[in-house]
Structure formats: C-alpha cells, structure tokens
Design a protein around this motif. Structure first.
Motif, PDB file in Angstrom:
ATOM      1  N   ASP A  43       0.825  -1.212   0.000  1.00  0.00           N
ATOM      2  CA  ASP A  43       0.000   0.000   0.000  1.00  0.00           C
ATOM      3  C   ASP A  43       0.861   1.265   0.000  1.00  0.00           C
ATOM      4  N   HIS A  44       1.258   1.709  -1.195  1.00  0.00           N
ATOM      5  CA  HIS A  44       1.930   3.002  -1.365  1.00  0.00           C
ATOM      6  C   HIS A  44       3.146   3.159  -0.442  1.00  0.00           C
ATOM      7  N   ASN A  45       4.013   2.160  -0.484  1.00  0.00           N
ATOM      8  CA  ASN A  45       5.252   2.187   0.292  1.00  0.00           C
ATOM      9  C   ASN A  45       6.350   1.621  -0.608  1.00  0.00           C
ATOM     10  N   THR A  46       7.071   2.512  -1.292  1.00  0.00           N
ATOM     11  CA  THR A  46       8.047   2.095  -2.290  1.00  0.00           C
ATOM     12  C   THR A  46       9.175   1.269  -1.679  1.00  0.00           C
ATOM     13  N   ALA A  47       9.631   1.664  -0.499  1.00  0.00           N
ATOM     14  CA  ALA A  47      10.731   0.937   0.141  1.00  0.00           C
ATOM     15  C   ALA A  47      10.314  -0.501   0.451  1.00  0.00           C
ATOM     16  N   LEU A  48       9.107  -0.677   0.963  1.00  0.00           N
ATOM     17  CA  LEU A  48       8.619  -2.022   1.269  1.00  0.00           C
ATOM     18  C   LEU A  48       8.398  -2.822  -0.011  1.00  0.00           C
ATOM     19  N   LEU A  49       7.886  -2.172  -1.034  1.00  0.00           N
ATOM     20  CA  LEU A  49       7.658  -2.835  -2.323  1.00  0.00           C
ATOM     21  C   LEU A  49       8.977  -3.386  -2.871  1.00  0.00           C
ATOM     22  N   ASP A  50      10.016  -2.562  -2.873  1.00  0.00           N
ATOM     23  CA  ASP A  50      11.310  -2.986  -3.403  1.00  0.00           C
ATOM     24  C   ASP A  50      11.910  -4.112  -2.553  1.00  0.00           C
ATOM     25  N   ARG A  51      11.776  -3.977  -1.256  1.00  0.00           N
ATOM     26  CA  ARG A  51      12.369  -4.985  -0.358  1.00  0.00           C
ATOM     27  C   ARG A  51      11.684  -6.343  -0.543  1.00  0.00           C
ATOM     28  N   LEU A  52      10.360  -6.336  -0.653  1.00  0.00           N
ATOM     29  CA  LEU A  52       9.635  -7.597  -0.857  1.00  0.00           C
ATOM     30  C   LEU A  52       9.915  -8.180  -2.236  1.00  0.00           C
ATOM     31  N   ALA A  53      10.027  -7.327  -3.236  1.00  0.00           N
ATOM     32  CA  ALA A  53      10.328  -7.822  -4.578  1.00  0.00           C
ATOM     33  C   ALA A  53      11.671  -8.556  -4.590  1.00  0.00           C
ATOM     34  N   LYS A  54      12.645  -8.041  -3.852  1.00  0.00           N
ATOM     35  CA  LYS A  54      13.952  -8.703  -3.763  1.00  0.00           C
ATOM     36  C   LYS A  54      13.840  -9.992  -2.946  1.00  0.00           C
ATOM     37  N   GLU A  55      13.075  -9.945  -1.874  1.00  0.00           N
ATOM     38  CA  GLU A  55      12.927 -11.116  -0.998  1.00  0.00           C
ATOM     39  C   GLU A  55      12.327 -12.294  -1.756  1.00  0.00           C
ATOM     40  N   TYR A  56      11.349 -12.018  -2.618  1.00  0.00           N
ATOM     41  CA  TYR A  56      10.625 -13.098  -3.290  1.00  0.00           C
ATOM     42  C   TYR A  56      10.921 -13.180  -4.783  1.00  0.00           C
ATOM     43  N   LYS A  57      12.087 -12.679  -5.192  1.00  0.00           N
ATOM     44  CA  LYS A  57      12.447 -12.696  -6.601  1.00  0.00           C
ATOM     45  C   LYS A  57      12.433 -14.113  -7.169  1.00  0.00           C
ATOM     46  N   ASP A  58      12.993 -15.067  -6.437  1.00  0.00           N
ATOM     47  CA  ASP A  58      13.046 -16.443  -6.929  1.00  0.00           C
ATOM     48  C   ASP A  58      11.662 -17.063  -7.052  1.00  0.00           C
ATOM     49  N   PHE A  59      10.720 -16.594  -6.242  1.00  0.00           N
ATOM     50  CA  PHE A  59       9.366 -17.140  -6.277  1.00  0.00           C
ATOM     51  C   PHE A  59       8.499 -16.434  -7.317  1.00  0.00           C
ATOM     52  N   SER A  60       8.847 -15.195  -7.635  1.00  0.00           N
ATOM     53  CA  SER A  60       8.021 -14.444  -8.582  1.00  0.00           C
ATOM     54  C   SER A  60       8.141 -15.001  -9.994  1.00  0.00           C
ATOM     55  N   ASP A  61       9.306 -15.547 -10.347  1.00  0.00           N
ATOM     56  CA  ASP A  61       9.485 -16.110 -11.683  1.00  0.00           C
ATOM     57  C   ASP A  61       8.546 -17.288 -11.926  1.00  0.00           C
ATOM     58  N   SER A  62       8.292 -18.073 -10.897  1.00  0.00           N
ATOM     59  CA  SER A  62       7.387 -19.226 -11.020  1.00  0.00           C
ATOM     60  C   SER A  62       5.934 -18.842 -10.812  1.00  0.00           C
ATOM     61  N   GLY A  63       5.691 -17.597 -10.329  1.00  0.00           N
ATOM     62  CA  GLY A  63       4.326 -17.161 -10.048  1.00  0.00           C
ATOM     63  C   GLY A  63       3.813 -17.597  -8.696  1.00  0.00           C
ATOM     64  N   GLU A  64       4.674 -18.250  -7.887  1.00  0.00           N
ATOM     65  CA  GLU A  64       4.247 -18.741  -6.581  1.00  0.00           C
ATOM     66  C   GLU A  64       3.945 -17.586  -5.625  1.00  0.00           C
ATOM     67  N   VAL A  65       4.799 -16.559  -5.649  1.00  0.00           N
ATOM     68  CA  VAL A  65       4.584 -15.349  -4.863  1.00  0.00           C
ATOM     69  C   VAL A  65       4.772 -14.164  -5.797  1.00  0.00           C
ATOM     70  N   ARG A  66       3.786 -13.278  -5.836  1.00  0.00           N
ATOM     71  CA  ARG A  66       3.897 -12.070  -6.659  1.00  0.00           C
ATOM     72  C   ARG A  66       3.743 -10.844  -5.761  1.00  0.00           C
ATOM     73  N   VAL A  67       4.578  -9.852  -6.001  1.00  0.00           N
ATOM     74  CA  VAL A  67       4.557  -8.611  -5.228  1.00  0.00           C
ATOM     75  C   VAL A  67       4.007  -7.512  -6.129  1.00  0.00           C
ATOM     76  N   LEU A  68       2.944  -6.833  -5.662  1.00  0.00           N
ATOM     77  CA  LEU A  68       2.250  -5.835  -6.460  1.00  0.00           C
ATOM     78  C   LEU A  68       2.123  -4.532  -5.683  1.00  0.00           C
ATOM     79  N   ALA A  69       2.042  -3.437  -6.395  1.00  0.00           N
ATOM     80  CA  ALA A  69       1.727  -2.146  -5.784  1.00  0.00           C
ATOM     81  C   ALA A  69       0.217  -1.942  -5.814  1.00  0.00           C
ATOM     82  N   ASN A  70      -0.334  -1.408  -4.736  1.00  0.00           N
ATOM     83  CA  ASN A  70      -1.749  -1.040  -4.720  1.00  0.00           C
ATOM     84  C   ASN A  70      -2.021  -0.073  -5.864  1.00  0.00           C
ATOM     85  N   ALA A  71      -2.922  -0.466  -6.766  1.00  0.00           N
ATOM     86  CA  ALA A  71      -3.202   0.346  -7.947  1.00  0.00           C
ATOM     87  C   ALA A  71      -4.276   1.399  -7.706  1.00  0.00           C
ATOM     88  N   GLY A  72      -4.845   1.417  -6.499  1.00  0.00           N
ATOM     89  CA  GLY A  72      -5.909   2.367  -6.198  1.00  0.00           C
ATOM     90  C   GLY A  72      -5.491   3.342  -5.128  1.00  0.00           C
TER      91      GLY A  72
END
Length: 332
Positions: A43-72
């Motif tokens: 939810d509108h927290n760029t630092a947290l978004l980047d940190r989670l994207a790095k944490e789950y990078k290996d899982f995002s490629d398989s689609g097991e865990v996806r990190v998204l920004a709140n679009a609203g």
C-alpha cells in the motif's frame, strides 16, 4: 482432495511488520491444500515494495509469490481490489499481514465451495496477545476490536450474513456480481481503525445474488498477532468508536434493517449476557470481572456515539465511499 484453485491475497503497508509478513507468506506455502499463488499487495510504500520484490524474486518467476503495488487509493479496500484483479484463482482468500494460517486453512475453505451456491467462506481468528495472555479486563465479546473471532458467533460450519475480512475467501464470480470492496469505509494504514468493508460487500453480494450462501467454518483457523498497544483501553475505545462510524456508512449503503441485522442480536443478547458473567465473576472475586462488565458497557456506548456521529456526517454528505468494479479476471 479436488477443489477450486485458490489465490491468497495479503495486503501490507509497513516495514515494521516485516517478520510478520514473512511468517504469513510462509504459512500459506505450508498449506496441506496448496494455494495457486500468493499475492503481496503493498500500500503506497516504495521501500517495502522494493524490499519484498527482492525477498521473493526467486518465487516471482514461477508465479508462486507475486509482489504488487496497490493500484488504487491508499487503504486496505483498494489493496484487496488490486489483489482480486491480479488473481488467477477461482477463489480469492484474504489473510492479514500479521497473522499465520494453520496447515488446513485452505483445505477447509476449498471444501465449502463444493456447493455451487456458496459465494464466500470465512474462518476463525485466534488472538496472539503480545503480553502472553488476554488482559483480565478485555471481554471476549469484543475480540473483533483486535481483528479476531468474538464470543457470540455461532460455532461450527454455519451460514452467516457476512464473513470477517482478515480470514475470508470469495468466489471470483462474487466480485463479478457485486463489485469489489468499497473504498472510504475500511482502514488506511495507521489512521483511525475503521472497518466493516467486508460487511458492506457481503450484504451487497447477497442483494446481487439472492441465492448466494455465505459460510463461516471455524476449522479454518488463523492466529492473529495483537501488539501491546492494542491491549490497552485507549485503543479499545478508539476502535469501538471507529466501528460505529463504519456501521453508519454501511447502513447508509444497504439500509439499517440489513446493515444492523446481526448487531441487534449481538447488543440485545450476547452483550447483556457478557455483562452478567462479568458481574458474577466480580461477586466471586475472580480477576477482571468488573472490568469486563464495564468494558462491555463502555464499548457499546462508544460505538453508539460513533454511529450517531457517522450518521450525521453521512446525511450532510461529509462521508462518502465508492464501490470498485474489478477489472482483470481469472484464467482458472
């Protein structure tokens, strides 16, 4: 066990809950009924978004865990709507970012959808008190104050008016029929602890689909962390007042008859019985009895005050909310 594909949405907003977020995701990964995917909506927290994207990078490629920004807009409702729109499962489940699910959580959710009329299944949320135990004065009838299942809800697998948002699931077609969560009702980060967005959605859903069945299965258990700050009466009072404000918005949206249907039984039967138990415990010199009875009375009066203020604001047009149309869709 065969059943629907389930996407799990976890909405997050602060790095202060980093370890809790990791534990929540881990509990989804350990399910006996595997989730199709876990979506972390930031939810509108760029630092947290980047940190989670790095944490789950290996899982995002398989689609097991996806990190998204709140679009609203900022807030829990818009975050949930973002997760729904991005989800691929036939069912979308929601887990709080400071909670962990028991191993069979999704299995019990999936079983509920064997009946095609079932549009939502919720579960039981158990508090984990930061101090190690429930405060003696804190009545179980008000566990909703800390986001947990409260005394007065029927046990077992039961039909209900609404599920509770931190431990709930919906068929994706429910959002096609009724739209998403309304913005302007629920929480917005650390601001006033509003709620009731899932109540409004569930009532709207049953109006759009009169044949819809909504269930709570108390075997679908999550454990929800209650921080020390929420163990104090000041938070109890603030949350009760905010609930009154939120109920006023729900009543404005769906009408007082349906919007307060469950609350009438709660305030006329469950809470008076709680006061009697508290007074009896006080008479027997049991710890916290008088405090629990007093907290119930104070909670009712505070929530009622919030409802009055919220109703006046709604009539004057000072409180508004919007129902989101969910774009995107399941490929399952």
């Amino acid at each position: 066990m065969s059943g629907p594909d389930i996407s799990v949405v976890i909405c997050v907003y602060t790095e202060d809950r980093w370890e809790d977020i990791l534990a929540a995701v881990s509990s989804v990964g350990a399910q006996s009924y595997p989730a199709r995917e876990t979506l972390l909506v930031v939810d509108h927290n760029t630092a947290l978004l980047d940190r989670l994207a790095k944490e789950y990078k290996d899982f995002s490629d398989s689609g097991e865990v996806r990190v998204l920004a709140n679009a609203g807009p900022r807030g829990l409702s818009a975050g949930r709507n973002t997760g729904i729109a991005a989800s691929r499962g036939e069912v979308v489940a929601f887990l709080d970012d400071d909670a962990v699910a028991e191993r069979d959580w999704l299995r019990h959710f999936a079983a509920g959808y064997a009946d095609p009329r079932v549009m939502a299944v919720g579960g039981r949320t158990v508090p984990i008190w930061a101090s190690g135990r429930r405060p003696a004065w804190f009545p179980e009838e008000f566990d909703w104050v800390v986001g947990c299942t409260y005394k007065g809800l029927p046990p077992g697998l039961v039909r209900v008016r609404n599920v509770l948002g931190g431990n709930a699931s919906f068929r994706r077609t429910a959002f096609d029929a009724a739209g998403g969560f309304a913005t302007g009702i629920g929480r917005d980060g650390d601001k006033r602890p509003l709620g009731c967005e899932e109540t409004e959605l569930c009532i709207r859903l049953t109006r759009a689909r009169p044949d819809a069945v909504l269930l709570i299965d108390d075997r679908a258990v999550i454990h929800h962390r209650v921080p020390e700050a929420r163990e104090h009466f000041g938070y109890f009072r603030t949350r009760a007042y905010a609930e009154g404000l939120s109920k006023a918005l729900v009543a404005r949206s769906v009408g007082a008859d349906k919007g307060l249907e469950s609350e009438r039984r709660y305030t006329t039967r469950v809470l008076p019985a709680g006061v009697v138990r508290g007074l009896r415990d006080a008479a027997l010199a049991r710890p916290g009895g008088a405090g629990r009875a007093g907290a119930i009375v104070a909670g009712v009066l505070t929530a009622a005050g919030g409802y009055v203020v919220g109703s006046v604001r709604a009539r004057k047009g000072g409180a508004t909310f919007q129902v989101a149309r969910i774009e995107g869709g399941s490929d399952g």
